[in-house]
Design a protein around this motif. Structure first.
Motif, PDB file in Angstrom:
ATOM      1  N   MET A   1     -33.294  13.643  39.206  1.00 63.06           N
ATOM      2  CA  MET A   1     -33.402  13.869  40.618  1.00 63.06           C
ATOM      3  C   MET A   1     -32.572  12.795  41.345  1.00 63.06           C
ATOM      4  O   MET A   1     -32.665  11.617  41.049  1.00 63.06           O
ATOM      5  N   LYS A   2     -31.779  13.243  42.304  1.00 70.72           N
ATOM      6  CA  LYS A   2     -30.875  12.358  43.020  1.00 70.72           C
ATOM      7  C   LYS A   2     -31.619  11.615  44.125  1.00 70.72           C
ATOM      8  O   LYS A   2     -32.388  12.217  44.874  1.00 70.72           O
ATOM      9  N   GLN A   3     -31.394  10.292  44.227  1.00 69.36           N
ATOM     10  CA  GLN A   3     -32.009   9.521  45.307  1.00 69.36           C
ATOM     11  C   GLN A   3     -31.112   9.582  46.531  1.00 69.36           C
ATOM     12  O   GLN A   3     -29.902   9.428  46.441  1.00 69.36           O
ATOM     13  N   PHE A   4     -31.742   9.773  47.669  1.00 67.64           N
ATOM     14  CA  PHE A   4     -31.006   9.820  48.914  1.00 67.64           C
ATOM     15  C   PHE A   4     -30.919   8.422  49.515  1.00 67.64           C
ATOM     16  O   PHE A   4     -31.665   7.508  49.133  1.00 67.64           O
ATOM     17  N   ALA A   5     -30.020   8.246  50.444  1.00 67.58           N
ATOM     18  CA  ALA A   5     -29.805   6.947  51.069  1.00 67.58           C
ATOM     19  C   ALA A   5     -31.066   6.475  51.786  1.00 67.58           C
ATOM     20  O   ALA A   5     -31.405   5.291  51.751  1.00 67.58           O
ATOM     21  N   LEU A   6     -31.796   7.404  52.421  1.00 64.75           N
ATOM     22  CA  LEU A   6     -33.018   7.031  53.141  1.00 64.75           C
ATOM     23  C   LEU A   6     -34.079   6.523  52.169  1.00 64.75           C
ATOM     24  O   LEU A   6     -34.732   5.513  52.424  1.00 64.75           O
ATOM     25  N   THR A   7     -34.244   7.196  51.034  1.00 60.28           N
ATOM     26  CA  THR A   7     -35.225   6.771  50.034  1.00 60.28           C
ATOM     27  C   THR A   7     -34.869   5.387  49.494  1.00 60.28           C
ATOM     28  O   THR A   7     -35.736   4.525  49.329  1.00 60.28           O
ATOM     29  N   THR A   8     -33.601   5.157  49.224  1.00 61.55           N
ATOM     30  CA  THR A   8     -33.149   3.862  48.731  1.00 61.55           C
ATOM     31  C   THR A   8     -33.396   2.771  49.766  1.00 61.55           C
ATOM     32  O   THR A   8     -33.873   1.677  49.437  1.00 61.55           O
ATOM     33  N   CYS A   9     -33.111   3.072  51.009  1.00 59.36           N
ATOM     34  CA  CYS A   9     -33.314   2.096  52.091  1.00 59.36           C
ATOM     35  C   CYS A   9     -34.799   1.764  52.255  1.00 59.36           C
ATOM     36  O   CYS A   9     -35.170   0.591  52.394  1.00 59.36           O
ATOM     37  N   ILE A  10     -35.646   2.783  52.224  1.00 62.91           N
ATOM     38  CA  ILE A  10     -37.090   2.568  52.351  1.00 62.91           C
ATOM     39  C   ILE A  10     -37.602   1.746  51.176  1.00 62.91           C
ATOM     40  O   ILE A  10     -38.444   0.851  51.344  1.00 62.91           O
ATOM     41  N   ARG A  11     -37.111   2.019  49.976  1.00 64.00           N
ATOM     42  CA  ARG A  11     -37.543   1.256  48.801  1.00 64.00           C
ATOM     43  C   ARG A  11     -37.160  -0.218  48.924  1.00 64.00           C
ATOM     44  O   ARG A  11     -37.950  -1.112  48.618  1.00 64.00           O
ATOM     45  N   ARG A  12     -35.934  -0.490  49.381  1.00 68.00           N
ATOM     46  CA  ARG A  12     -35.505  -1.879  49.568  1.00 68.00           C
ATOM     47  C   ARG A  12     -36.385  -2.590  50.597  1.00 68.00           C
ATOM     48  O   ARG A  12     -36.768  -3.748  50.410  1.00 68.00           O
ATOM     49  N   ILE A  13     -36.683  -1.903  51.694  1.00 67.84           N
ATOM     50  CA  ILE A  13     -37.547  -2.484  52.733  1.00 67.84           C
ATOM     51  C   ILE A  13     -38.934  -2.761  52.169  1.00 67.84           C
ATOM     52  O   ILE A  13     -39.526  -3.808  52.432  1.00 67.84           O
ATOM     53  N   TRP A  14     -39.458  -1.836  51.362  1.00 69.25           N
ATOM     54  CA  TRP A  14     -40.793  -2.014  50.772  1.00 69.25           C
ATOM     55  C   TRP A  14     -40.811  -3.232  49.840  1.00 69.25           C
ATOM     56  O   TRP A  14     -41.726  -4.046  49.870  1.00 69.25           O
ATOM     57  N   ILE A  15     -39.753  -3.378  49.021  1.00 73.18           N
ATOM     58  CA  ILE A  15     -39.674  -4.512  48.102  1.00 73.18           C
ATOM     59  C   ILE A  15     -39.561  -5.817  48.886  1.00 73.18           C
ATOM     60  O   ILE A  15     -40.254  -6.797  48.593  1.00 73.18           O
ATOM     61  N   MET A  16     -38.715  -5.872  49.890  1.00 70.40           N
ATOM     62  CA  MET A  16     -38.540  -7.084  50.678  1.00 70.40           C
ATOM     63  C   MET A  16     -39.807  -7.439  51.459  1.00 70.40           C
ATOM     64  O   MET A  16     -40.141  -8.611  51.604  1.00 70.40           O
ATOM     65  N   SER A  17     -40.536  -6.429  51.926  1.00 65.12           N
ATOM     66  CA  SER A  17     -41.779  -6.736  52.637  1.00 65.12           C
ATOM     67  C   SER A  17     -42.810  -7.339  51.682  1.00 65.12           C
ATOM     68  O   SER A  17     -43.597  -8.198  52.070  1.00 65.12           O
ATOM     69  N   GLY A  18     -42.803  -6.926  50.425  1.00 62.96           N
ATOM     70  CA  GLY A  18     -43.677  -7.535  49.424  1.00 62.96           C
ATOM     71  C   GLY A  18     -43.333  -8.999  49.204  1.00 62.96           C
ATOM     72  O   GLY A  18     -44.212  -9.851  49.119  1.00 62.96           O
ATOM     73  N   TRP A  19     -42.034  -9.287  49.141  1.00 57.58           N
ATOM     74  CA  TRP A  19     -41.600 -10.683  48.996  1.00 57.58           C
ATOM     75  C   TRP A  19     -42.039 -11.511  50.198  1.00 57.58           C
ATOM     76  O   TRP A  19     -42.501 -12.639  50.060  1.00 57.58           O
ATOM     77  N   LEU A  20     -41.871 -10.935  51.388  1.00 57.93           N
ATOM     78  CA  LEU A  20     -42.252 -11.658  52.602  1.00 57.93           C
ATOM     79  C   LEU A  20     -43.759 -11.920  52.650  1.00 57.93           C
ATOM     80  O   LEU A  20     -44.194 -12.975  53.096  1.00 57.93           O
ATOM     81  N   ARG A  21     -44.551 -10.946  52.192  1.00 58.21           N
ATOM     82  CA  ARG A  21     -46.006 -11.163  52.152  1.00 58.21           C
ATOM     83  C   ARG A  21     -46.356 -12.302  51.211  1.00 58.21           C
ATOM     84  O   ARG A  21     -47.217 -13.138  51.500  1.00 58.21           O
ATOM     85  N   GLN A  22     -45.697 -12.348  50.052  1.00 58.78           N
ATOM     86  CA  GLN A  22     -45.945 -13.436  49.111  1.00 58.78           C
ATOM     87  C   GLN A  22     -45.551 -14.785  49.706  1.00 58.78           C
ATOM     88  O   GLN A  22     -46.270 -15.771  49.586  1.00 58.78           O
ATOM     89  N   GLU A  23     -44.402 -14.845  50.367  1.00 57.90           N
ATOM     90  CA  GLU A  23     -43.956 -16.092  50.989  1.00 57.90           C
ATOM     91  C   GLU A  23     -44.918 -16.532  52.084  1.00 57.90           C
ATOM     92  O   GLU A  23     -45.216 -17.715  52.222  1.00 57.90           O
ATOM     93  N   ALA A  24     -45.419 -15.577  52.863  1.00 55.76           N
ATOM     94  CA  ALA A  24     -46.371 -15.911  53.930  1.00 55.76           C
ATOM     95  C   ALA A  24     -47.675 -16.447  53.342  1.00 55.76           C
ATOM     96  O   ALA A  24     -48.250 -17.409  53.868  1.00 55.76           O
ATOM     97  N   ALA A  25     -48.137 -15.853  52.254  1.00 49.12           N
ATOM     98  CA  ALA A  25     -49.372 -16.315  51.616  1.00 49.12           C
ATOM     99  C   ALA A  25     -49.183 -17.727  51.052  1.00 49.12           C
ATOM    100  O   ALA A  25     -50.056 -18.592  51.193  1.00 49.12           O
ATOM    101  N   ILE A  26     -48.046 -17.995  50.451  1.00 52.56           N
ATOM    102  CA  ILE A  26     -47.769 -19.333  49.908  1.00 52.56           C
ATOM    103  C   ILE A  26     -47.690 -20.358  51.035  1.00 52.56           C
ATOM    104  O   ILE A  26     -48.248 -21.452  50.940  1.00 52.56           O
ATOM    105  N   ALA A  27     -47.009 -20.004  52.127  1.00 51.67           N
ATOM    106  CA  ALA A  27     -46.883 -20.927  53.255  1.00 51.67           C
ATOM    107  C   ALA A  27     -48.249 -21.210  53.879  1.00 51.67           C
ATOM    108  O   ALA A  27     -48.553 -22.363  54.228  1.00 51.67           O
ATOM    109  N   ALA A  28     -49.091 -20.198  53.993  1.00 53.64           N
ATOM    110  CA  ALA A  28     -50.433 -20.401  54.551  1.00 53.64           C
ATOM    111  C   ALA A  28     -51.252 -21.309  53.639  1.00 53.64           C
ATOM    112  O   ALA A  28     -51.970 -22.195  54.116  1.00 53.64           O
ATOM    113  N   GLY A  29     -51.145 -21.111  52.341  1.00 53.29           N
ATOM    114  CA  GLY A  29     -51.855 -21.980  51.399  1.00 53.29           C
ATOM    115  C   GLY A  29     -51.388 -23.421  51.490  1.00 53.29           C
ATOM    116  O   GLY A  29     -52.191 -24.352  51.452  1.00 53.29           O
TER     117      GLY A  29
END
Length: 84
Positions: A1-29
């Motif tokens: 199944m071919k991935q569309f540009a929108l799906t790829t973009c949403i996936r990148r945003i989802w991955i980066m938001s996970g990284w940002l959540r981890q960084e925020a949790a570390i900074a709060a700690g």
């Protein structure tokens, strides 16, 4: 199944938001740990001030960081136990 540009973009945003959540949790700690260390340091300073006031200002710190009563002799500081 071919991935569309929108799906790829949403996936990148989802991955980066996970990284940002981890960084925020570390900074709060880190902020919580830093605040706790500052509170401990302030409590220790208050304790030192009380001991200095109680001993008439003749308190020093030994090599292990513990407070000890001392006598001031011109240019030397001697432990209280070594005095006359």
């Amino acid at each position: 199944m071919k991935q569309f540009a929108l799906t790829t973009c949403i996936r990148r945003i989802w991955i980066m938001s996970g990284w940002l959540r981890q960084e925020a949790a570390i900074a709060a700690g880190m902020l919580v740990v830093q605040r706790h260390q500052v509170e401990l340091r302030e409590e220790e300073e208050v304790k030192v001030e009380q001991q200095v006031a109680a001993s008439g200002g003749e308190v020093g710190v030994d090599s292990q960081g513990r407070l000890r009563r001392v006598r001031m002799l011109d240019d030397y500081i001697l432990p209280f136990e070594c005095g006359m």
